[in-house]
Design an enzyme around this catalytic site. Structure first.
Site, PDB file in Angstrom:
ATOM      1  N   HIS A  20       0.827  -1.207   0.000  1.00  0.00           N
ATOM      2  CA  HIS A  20       0.000   0.000   0.000  1.00  0.00           C
ATOM      3  C   HIS A  20       0.863   1.259   0.000  1.00  0.00           C
ATOM      4  O   HIS A  20       0.817   2.079   0.932  1.00  0.00           O
ATOM      5  CB  HIS A  20      -0.950  -0.012   1.212  1.00  0.00           C
ATOM      6  CG  HIS A  20      -2.039  -1.020   1.083  1.00  0.00           C
ATOM      7  ND1 HIS A  20      -2.635  -1.631   2.156  1.00  0.00           N
ATOM      8  CD2 HIS A  20      -2.651  -1.529  -0.013  1.00  0.00           C
ATOM      9  CE1 HIS A  20      -3.562  -2.473   1.729  1.00  0.00           C
ATOM     10  NE2 HIS A  20      -3.579  -2.435   0.417  1.00  0.00           N
ATOM     11  N   HIS A  26      -0.646 -10.014   2.003  1.00  0.00           N
ATOM     12  CA  HIS A  26      -1.933  -9.975   2.705  1.00  0.00           C
ATOM     13  C   HIS A  26      -2.670 -11.314   2.708  1.00  0.00           C
ATOM     14  O   HIS A  26      -3.505 -11.557   3.571  1.00  0.00           O
ATOM     15  CB  HIS A  26      -2.854  -8.934   2.050  1.00  0.00           C
ATOM     16  CG  HIS A  26      -2.282  -7.558   1.990  1.00  0.00           C
ATOM     17  ND1 HIS A  26      -1.460  -7.149   0.970  1.00  0.00           N
ATOM     18  CD2 HIS A  26      -2.425  -6.502   2.811  1.00  0.00           C
ATOM     19  CE1 HIS A  26      -1.109  -5.890   1.165  1.00  0.00           C
ATOM     20  NE2 HIS A  26      -1.678  -5.470   2.281  1.00  0.00           N
ATOM     21  N   GLU A  42      -6.269  -8.569   3.743  1.00  0.00           N
ATOM     22  CA  GLU A  42      -5.990  -9.658   4.687  1.00  0.00           C
ATOM     23  C   GLU A  42      -7.286 -10.179   5.304  1.00  0.00           C
ATOM     24  O   GLU A  42      -7.482 -11.395   5.413  1.00  0.00           O
ATOM     25  CB  GLU A  42      -5.059  -9.190   5.806  1.00  0.00           C
ATOM     26  CG  GLU A  42      -4.754 -10.300   6.802  1.00  0.00           C
ATOM     27  CD  GLU A  42      -4.043  -9.829   8.055  1.00  0.00           C
ATOM     28  OE1 GLU A  42      -4.303 -10.402   9.126  1.00  0.00           O
ATOM     29  OE2 GLU A  42      -3.223  -8.883   7.959  1.00  0.00           O
TER      30      GLU A  42
END
Length: 296
Positions: free
Chosen positions: A40, A74, A136
């Protein structure tokens, strides 16, 4: 002006592993798909994109065949693996070991719950403390055939059926303090049945929180570097700002503002688990080059 980068900031092990796997494949073939942003942080995604990494969505995956796709740290739900198998897609699995272990624990608890339901007519409610829609969390919920309930805060507890047995887990990057508050509140509301809870927060993330607080307190000004999509970044930034009000959130060096550094002698630079070291070094270099007088 003294500028210092926090030694505890930057990529966690899972992110480092994912990026290493991506670069290894890109150096070999020059082309690789990644399901979602590999991290991210827009700058790191752009850097790897220039090397040949193409970010795709789940709908894109349905239409791809005979290619290689990287699964980021994730993790993913079982449905993603099924789609890949159906489309003859070679998976490069970079799921973080901590996340993978949590997925397995939740899957085991869910399967045991199914067996228990056959005998007693009831099964435990699996609850995940995490951010709704986070990659996740989607992978964790997928281990329960979509049945797990996600709670983001104490207010969400109103949606739980407290008459059922409850098993609580946490997204690996949530704060320990937040998890403990949830545990305490469920304990208060639970009047019957069993309540099990498991602290599944990654210690590499949790341990850096206290160290980052100390780092933030030790500097006049803190520059927190984080991508806009990073939930971990939001948590760590707010934590830094709580102990040092002169903490400023930026996504890259272009967002530096001279007003940040007025009457400051020490500048601390830190970031999320998704913030690359090279970006923090770039920010530090810009500040050092301009000097205190130019920034006032």
């Amino acid at each position: 002006m003294v500028v210092e980068i926090d030694n505890n900031s930057g990529f966690c092990f899972g992110v480092v592993n994912a990026i290493n796997k991506a670069e290894e494949e890109l150096n070999s073939s020059g082309k690789l798909y990644c399901l979602g942003d590999i991290v991210h942080n827009a700058k790191e995604v752009e850097r790897l994109g220039n090397k040949g990494l193409k970010t795709i969505t789940h709908p894109d995956l349905e239409n791809l065949k005979d290619v290689k796709v990287l699964l980021r740290a994730h993790g993913e739900p079982p449905a993603t693996y099924s789609t890949a198998y159906k489309n003859n897609i070679q998976i490069i699995d970079a799921t973080c070991p901590v996340v993978l272990q949590l997925q397995r624990r939740i899957k085991k608890a869910y399967d045991e719950g199914i067996e228990l339901e056959k005998k007693t007519g009831e099964k435990p409610l699996i609850v995940i403390y995490g951010k709704t829609g986070h990659a996740e969390v989607n992978g964790l919920v997928g281990q329960t055939n979509g049945e797990a309930v996600v709670i983001q805060n104490i207010n969400d507890l109103d949606n739980l059926d407290f008459s059922k047995d409850i098993i609580l887990y946490s997204q690996t990057t949530k704060s320990l303090e937040g998890f403990r508050e949830i545990v305490k509140e469920i304990g208060k509301r639970k009047t019957k049945g069993n309540f099990e809870y498991y602290d599944t927060i990654c210690r590499q993330v949790a341990n850096r929180m206290e160290k980052m607080k100390e780092f933030a307190k030790a500097h006049d000004v803190v520059i927190f570097v984080s991508g806009a999509k990073s939930s971990n970044g939001k948590v760590l930034y707010e934590m830094c700002k709580e102990v040092n009000p002169r903490t400023f959130l930026i996504s890259d060096e272009a967002e530096l503002n001279p007003s940040f550094f007025k009457n400051a002698d020490t500048i601390g630079i830190c970031g999320a688990t998704s913030t690359p070291l090279w970006l923090m070094e770039k920010v530090a270099s810009i500040i050092q080059q301009q000097g205190r007088n130019d920034l006032e």
